[in-house]
Scaffold this motif. Structure first.
Motif, short mmCIF file in Angstrom:
data_model
loop_
_atom_site.label_atom_id
_atom_site.label_comp_id
_atom_site.label_asym_id
_atom_site.label_seq_id
_atom_site.Cartn_x
_atom_site.Cartn_y
_atom_site.Cartn_z
N UNK A 120 0.83 -1.20 0.00
CA UNK A 120 0.00 0.00 0.00
C UNK A 120 0.86 1.24 0.00
N UNK A 121 0.42 2.26 0.71
CA UNK A 121 1.14 3.53 0.73
C UNK A 121 2.12 3.58 1.90
N UNK A 122 3.22 4.30 1.68
CA UNK A 122 4.21 4.46 2.74
C UNK A 122 4.91 5.80 2.55
N UNK A 123 5.24 6.45 3.65
CA UNK A 123 6.03 7.67 3.64
C UNK A 123 7.34 7.37 4.34
N UNK A 124 8.43 7.76 3.72
CA UNK A 124 9.75 7.59 4.30
C UNK A 124 10.41 8.97 4.32
N UNK A 125 10.91 9.37 5.48
CA UNK A 125 11.58 10.67 5.57
C UNK A 125 12.82 10.52 6.43
N UNK A 126 13.78 11.37 6.13
CA UNK A 126 15.01 11.27 6.90
C UNK A 126 15.97 12.40 6.61
N UNK A 127 17.09 12.32 7.32
CA UNK A 127 18.14 13.33 7.19
C UNK A 127 19.47 12.59 7.27
N UNK A 128 20.45 13.06 6.50
CA UNK A 128 21.77 12.43 6.48
C UNK A 128 22.86 13.49 6.56
N UNK A 129 23.90 13.16 7.30
CA UNK A 129 25.08 14.02 7.41
C UNK A 129 26.29 13.15 7.10
N UNK A 130 27.13 13.63 6.21
CA UNK A 130 28.35 12.92 5.84
C UNK A 130 29.53 13.88 5.97
N UNK A 131 30.58 13.43 6.64
CA UNK A 131 31.77 14.25 6.84
C UNK A 131 32.98 13.45 6.38
N UNK A 132 33.83 14.09 5.60
CA UNK A 132 35.03 13.47 5.09
C UNK A 132 36.19 14.42 5.36
N UNK A 133 37.28 13.90 5.93
CA UNK A 133 38.44 14.74 6.24
C UNK A 133 39.71 14.08 5.73
N UNK A 134 40.60 14.89 5.18
CA UNK A 134 41.93 14.45 4.75
C UNK A 134 42.95 15.32 5.50
N UNK A 135 43.21 15.02 6.78
CA UNK A 135 44.08 15.89 7.58
C UNK A 135 45.53 15.91 7.09
N UNK A 136 45.98 14.77 6.56
CA UNK A 136 47.33 14.70 5.98
C UNK A 136 47.25 13.85 4.72
N UNK A 137 48.22 14.00 3.85
CA UNK A 137 48.25 13.20 2.62
C UNK A 137 48.32 11.72 2.98
N UNK A 138 47.51 10.92 2.31
CA UNK A 138 47.49 9.48 2.54
C UNK A 138 46.54 9.03 3.63
N UNK A 139 45.88 9.95 4.33
CA UNK A 139 44.94 9.58 5.38
C UNK A 139 43.60 10.23 5.10
N UNK A 140 42.57 9.41 5.04
CA UNK A 140 41.21 9.91 4.82
C UNK A 140 40.31 9.36 5.92
N UNK A 141 39.60 10.23 6.60
CA UNK A 141 38.68 9.85 7.67
C UNK A 141 37.27 10.21 7.24
N UNK A 142 36.34 9.32 7.50
CA UNK A 142 34.97 9.60 7.13
C UNK A 142 34.01 9.19 8.22
N UNK A 143 32.90 9.90 8.28
CA UNK A 143 31.84 9.57 9.23
C UNK A 143 30.51 9.94 8.60
N UNK A 144 29.50 9.15 8.91
CA UNK A 144 28.16 9.41 8.38
C UNK A 144 27.13 9.14 9.48
N UNK A 145 26.12 9.94 9.49
CA UNK A 145 25.02 9.79 10.44
C UNK A 145 23.73 9.92 9.65
N UNK A 146 22.81 8.99 9.84
CA UNK A 146 21.55 9.03 9.12
C UNK A 146 20.42 8.73 10.08
N UNK A 147 19.32 9.43 9.93
CA UNK A 147 18.11 9.17 10.70
C UNK A 147 16.97 9.03 9.70
N UNK A 148 16.33 7.85 9.69
CA UNK A 148 15.20 7.61 8.80
C UNK A 148 13.96 7.37 9.63
#
Length: 164
Positions: A136-164
């Motif tokens: 039948x019918x459904x509603x899906x709603x949410x929000x997402x945050x994604x963060x990516x950091x490269x503090x030094x060459x050769x290192x990549x850090x990532x984080x994601x947060x999602x709420x559905x």
């Protein structure tokens, strides 16, 4: 896509999809001695669309919004010639922001969405068989945050947060 100004772009599109499915099914139940043979076929078609805009606020920051429709064709189950399900339709809304900082060494993206489904298809287990039904019918709603950091060459850090 069309550039309204140097920083504002709009996008519009149409798509026509047509799906045809056919299956020749041979099935034997434990309680019956004869093999059941039957064929299934069906077709679905749909015009879908997308409208969107993005605004390049600064060299490293962009805001966007879109509305679009979509569909997934229906189908049939191999259990009997009567088991089938309808196509799934969706109206999707999304807004968001994509940002780069510190000479592109950090990225932060934020988005919010709302999906309005009609005849949503769900796969479940029934009598030890995987089956698809229309929920039948459904509603899906949410929000997402994604963060990516490269503090030094050769290192990549990532984080994601999602709420559905």
């Amino acid at each position: 896509s069309y550039s309204v100004t140097d920083t504002l772009k709009v996008t519009a599109g149409l798509r026509y999809s047509e799906d045809e499915k056919r299956a020749d099914i041979n099935r034997k139940e434990f309680s019956k001695s004869a093999m059941e043979v039957f064929a299934k076929e069906d077709s679905w078609s749909k015009v879908t669309w997308k409208l969107g805009a993005n605004w390049q606020v600064t060299d490293g920051s962009m805001l966007y919004a879109s509305a679009s429709t979509g569909y997934k064709s229906g189908g049939f189950l191999q259990k009997s010639d009567a088991d089938s399900y309808d196509e799934e339709k969706i109206l999707a809304w999304e807004i968001g922001s994509k940002n780069r900082f510190y000479n592109d060494r950090m990225q932060a993206n934020l988005s919010a969405y709302y999906y309005d489904y009609t005849d949503m298809q769900l796969r479940t287990i029934r009598d030890l068989n995987s089956v698809v039904t229309n929920a039948g019918e459904a509603d899906v709603k949410g929000i997402e945050l994604e963060i990516l950091a490269r503090p030094i060459d050769g290192l990549e850090l990532g984080a994601a947060l999602a709420y559905t």
